[in-house]
Structure formats: structure tokens, C-alpha cells
Scaffold this motif. Structure first.
Motif, PDB file in Angstrom:
ATOM      1  N   VAL A 115       0.035  -5.874  -1.502  1.00  0.00           N
ATOM      2  CA  VAL A 115       0.480  -5.474  -0.164  1.00  0.00           C
ATOM      3  C   VAL A 115       1.759  -5.563   0.230  1.00  0.00           C
ATOM      4  N   PHE A 116       2.408  -6.520  -0.212  1.00  0.00           N
ATOM      5  CA  PHE A 116       3.882  -6.704  -0.135  1.00  0.00           C
ATOM      6  C   PHE A 116       4.714  -5.572  -0.560  1.00  0.00           C
ATOM      7  N   GLY A 117       4.091  -5.206  -2.104  1.00  0.00           N
ATOM      8  CA  GLY A 117       4.891  -4.094  -2.562  1.00  0.00           C
ATOM      9  C   GLY A 117       4.579  -2.636  -1.914  1.00  0.00           C
ATOM     10  N   GLN A 118       3.718  -2.406  -1.468  1.00  0.00           N
ATOM     11  CA  GLN A 118       3.231  -1.334  -0.349  1.00  0.00           C
ATOM     12  C   GLN A 118       4.108  -1.219   0.841  1.00  0.00           C
ATOM     13  N   VAL A 119       4.316  -2.621   1.281  1.00  0.00           N
ATOM     14  CA  VAL A 119       4.678  -2.440   2.702  1.00  0.00           C
ATOM     15  C   VAL A 119       6.416  -2.433   2.768  1.00  0.00           C
ATOM     16  N   ILE A 120       7.057  -2.989   1.763  1.00  0.00           N
ATOM     17  CA  ILE A 120       8.629  -2.836   1.819  1.00  0.00           C
ATOM     18  C   ILE A 120       9.141  -1.587   1.454  1.00  0.00           C
ATOM     19  N   ALA A 150      -4.056 -10.477   1.886  1.00  0.00           N
ATOM     20  CA  ALA A 150      -3.704  -9.370   2.569  1.00  0.00           C
ATOM     21  C   ALA A 150      -2.699  -9.588   3.658  1.00  0.00           C
ATOM     22  N   VAL A 151      -3.233 -10.701   4.566  1.00  0.00           N
ATOM     23  CA  VAL A 151      -2.510 -10.773   5.706  1.00  0.00           C
ATOM     24  C   VAL A 151      -0.959 -11.532   5.433  1.00  0.00           C
ATOM     25  N   ALA A 152      -1.212 -12.343   4.357  1.00  0.00           N
ATOM     26  CA  ALA A 152       0.325 -12.922   4.033  1.00  0.00           C
ATOM     27  C   ALA A 152       1.257 -11.712   3.381  1.00  0.00           C
TER      28      ALA A 152
END
Length: 413
Positions: free
Chosen positions: A265-270, A209-211
Motif C-alpha cells: 500500500v505504501f508503494g502505491q500511495v507515494i 493496509a491502514v499503516a
């Protein structure tokens, strides 16, 4: 000589299957099935062009590491397939299919294997845990590509993708339980809670999650500032998956789960992207990683050991693979009515294939326990699943399309 032969055979198989991928899907011959057959054809039981031993790495080590990398890339692709807001809108499905479903599938698979094979309970539990997770790699032909987009509703594809990604990572917890009971029975439960659950599983989720969040913010910032020459997120996603895979392993956590969480998480942040174009590139990259591992598995199939297992083993393994999913989904049907109708539930209850994740956990379990028969049984289960689920992909998706058209003619896909 060997490396050039490997490149020729593996890349040549991938080229041929990629060229005719649309046609092969429509006649229900998906890539994993044909890649597995190609590996068996060029292997020691047919043309004998190359053997796993020729590659210079112990077969167990090679298969474990190849499946681990394939899973990392496949899981990253699965996570990135899910649209923004998916996790918030799908809590009922995920809570039921993961929280209740995995335990039920484990119980059904273990019960079938214990009853039909007559093996010790802990061995049945270990094999049941290995085949419990729905494989995210083998489900790719079911949820991506033109055939899937035409015939399978988007919500079904997303739910199957999300489930396969999460339960594949959590499968580590299920597999380690019988492994610890077999190898360290006196401290098994203590080690399961303190080491496996708290450090390796929850640690992996936290690390991922952090990464994923930090790398997502970094990606968005670099894109906003015009620092990246290539706008495609795939130029970032593949290194992300492999970076997290290595870093999580170095940290002593469940690296497979960490990769999926990080990519999710990366997919939801970008920022939102051109999903149609990106998904086409993503499918091509996934195919490049997906098909060779099945060629490799085809080379390593222990056919000689299969012949020694007797006639009971194949139907018992197939029954465990199919019934674990069918029983679980229909038991959960009353709670899933608001999420999926009967035809969608039927489709989801059928497609729970086992594949690369089972291969990874089988090689891991064999290394930790020394039970060599686990590998033979698992590869037979994978072969049967790839065959049965592969040839049924096109007719089952066509059936679902007809049912949806008849009962929900105006429902958006």
C-alpha cells in the motif's frame, strides 16, 4: 571474542559475495547458495570455527527471529518493486495463483510426502504447508539484478515477486491448520476461523493496509514540504517494515503478512520515484539482510540428523518441492493463457524455491507442536531447493530469453 568472530565471518562473507555478485549470478552461483555453503564450511561439520550454541541464544529462537526480520525486510523490498497500478492489472494471475494455486500446491506437496515417506497424514500436511509458499527472499536473484533484467520479462518478474509476497504471508494460515489439528484437535476448526483467519490474518491485512496508507501519505507530505533531508524512500521503508513487524506482533496478528500489505500500500500511495536508482540501493540493502541468515542456517544445519533419515528422504522432499509447483502451474495453464505464454509458464512452474519463509514456519511449528523432526526435514528441503534452483537460475533464464526472442522478437520487456 565471539561477537568479533561473528562480525568477521558474517560480514566478510557478505563482502566477498557482494563484490562478485554479478559474476556469480552469471555462472549460476547466487548469493543464498554460497552463503549457505559458507555457513556450513565454518560450522561444526567442517572448520568448526563457530557454532550456533556459541551465540548465546537457543538455536530455534535465534533462527525464528532472524528469519522473521529477514522476511520483513525482504517482503518490503518485494512489495516496493511493483509499479503503480500493478495490483489492478494483475487480478487474474493473483486470483488464480493465490486462490487456487496455494491449495493445489499444498495438496500436491502433502500427497507426495504422505505417499513417499509413510508419515502420519497430519505431519505430511504440516510439512507440505511449510514448503507450499514460494520464498520471496530466495527468488530475489531470479527477479532482480542485471541478469534478471536482461533475460526475464518484466511481467514475469513482477508476477513472481507479487505471488511470493502474498503467499508467504498467507502461509501462516496453512501452517496453523495442521498445528491446531495436532495440538488442539477438538477446537482446531473453531480456532482456525475465529482466531487465525479473522483476527490474525484478516487483522494483519487491515492493520497493514491502514499503516501503509497513513505512512505513505505522511511520507508524501513530508517530501512535498521539504521536511526530509534524505529523499530516498529506503530511509523510510526499512523502519516501516520493522515498525509494522513489531506492532503487528504486539497486536496479535500475522506480522509477516502485515508487513507485505503495508509496504504494498505504501508503494502505491507515494509518488512515482526514480525506480532504477532506488532499486539498486534496495538490492544492496536486501543483500545485507539476506546473506547473513543463510550463513546462520549453514551453521545450524542438522547434518547428523539428516544422515539418520535414510536415502528416501532427500528425493521425497525434492519431489514435493518441485512437483507442487510444476503440477499446479500446468493445471492452471488453460486459465493463464491470456497472462503468460508457454515458455513463461514453464519458467514460472520451475522457480518456486523454498527458503527463509520455510525456515521461519518450521521453527514456529516446532515450537508449537514439539515435533523436532520438522526442523530437520525442512532444512533439508531448503538446502535442496537452494541448490537446485540456485544452479538452474542462469541456464533457465537464458533459455527463457532465447524462447522470447524466437517467438516474440518485438514484444516489449
Amino acid at each position: 571474542m565471539t561477537i568479533n568472530l561473528v562480525l568477521t565471518l558474517f560480514a566478510g562473507t557478505t563482502l566477498v559475495l557482494s563484490l562478485f555478485s554479478r559474476l556469480l549470478q552469471r555462472v549460476s552461483l547466487p548469493g543464498p547458495l554460497l552463503a549457505l555453503a559458507a555457513g556450513a564450511l565454518i560450522g561444526p561439520y567442517a572448520l568448526d570455527l563457530i557454532r550456533v550454541e556459541d551465540l548465546g541464544v537457543p538455536a530455534g529462537t535465534l533462527l525464528e527471529q532472524a528469519s522473521r526480520v529477514t522476511l520483513a525486510v525482504g517482503l518490503a523490498g518485494v512489495a516496493m518493486r511493483l509499479p503503480h497500478g500493478y495490483w489492478r492489472s494483475s487480478t487474474r494471475w493473483l486470483g488464480l495463483i493465490i486462490g487456487v494455486g496455494m491449495v493445489t500446491m499444498l495438496a500436491v506437496a502433502t500427497g507426495v510426502l504422505w505417499a513417499l515417506l509413510g508419515v502420519p497424514f497430519l505431519v505430511a500436511l504440516l510439512l507440505g504447508a511449510i514448503i507450499t509458499p514460494t520464498d520471496p527472499v530466495v527468488t530475489t536473484p531470479v527477479v532482480t539484478g542485471s541478469l534478471a533484467e536482461e533475460r526475464v520479462p518484466e511481467r514475469v518478474r513482477h508476477d513472481l515477486s507479487a505471488e511470493s509476497g502474498i503467499n508467504d504471508g498467507l502461509g501462516y494460515l496453512f501452517v496453523l491448520l495442521p498445528v491446531l489439528l495436532l495440538t488442539r484437535p477438538d477446537t482446531a476448526w473453531h480456532d482456525l476461523v475465529t482466531t487465525v483467519l479473522l483476527r490474525e490474518v484478516l487483522g494483519a491485512a487491515l492493520l497493514g493496509a491502514v499503516a501503509g496508507y497513513l505512512l505513505g501519505r505522511l511520507f508524501a507530505l513530508a517530501e512535498h514540504k521539504g521536511l526530509m533531508e534524505e529523499s530516498s524512500y529506503l530511509g523510510f521503508l526499512l523502519p516501516l517494515a520493522l515498525f509494522v513487524l513489531g506492532a503487528a506482533k504486539l497486536a496479535g496478528t500475522d506480522a509477516v503478512l502485515a508487513v507485505f500489505v503495508a509496504a504494498a500500500v505504501f508503494g502505491q500511495v507515494i509518488p512515482q520515484r526514480d525506480e532504477a536508482q532506488e532499486d539498486k540501493v534496495e538490492d544492496a540493502v536486501n543483500r545485507f539482510f539476506l546473506l547473513p541468515v543463510f550463513v546462520l542456517l549453514g551453521l545450524a544445519l542438522p547434518v547428523g540428523r539428516w544422515l539418520e533419515l535414510g536415502w528416501v528422504m532427500p528425493p521425497a522432499l525434492l519431489a514435493a518441492v518441485l512437483l507442487r509447483r510444476l503440477v499446479t502451474l500446468w493445471l492452471l495453464r488453460p486459465l493463464l493463457r491470456p497472462v503468460h505464454d508457454r515458455s513463461e509458464t514453464a519458467f514460472l512452474s520451475w522457480f518456486g524455491p523454498v527458503g527463509v519463509s520455510a525456515l521461519f514456519y518450521a521453527t514456529l511449528a516446532e515450537r508449537l507442536t514439539g515435533h523436532g523432526e520438522i526442523f530437520a526435514w525442512t532444512t533439508l528441503a531448503v538446502t535442496l531447493s537452494v541448490l537446485v534452483h540456485g544452479v538452474s537460475t542462469a541456464p533457465a533464464s537464458a533459455w527463457l530469453q532465447r524462447r522470447q526472442a524466437a517467438h516474440h522478437p518485438t514484444r516489449a520487456r
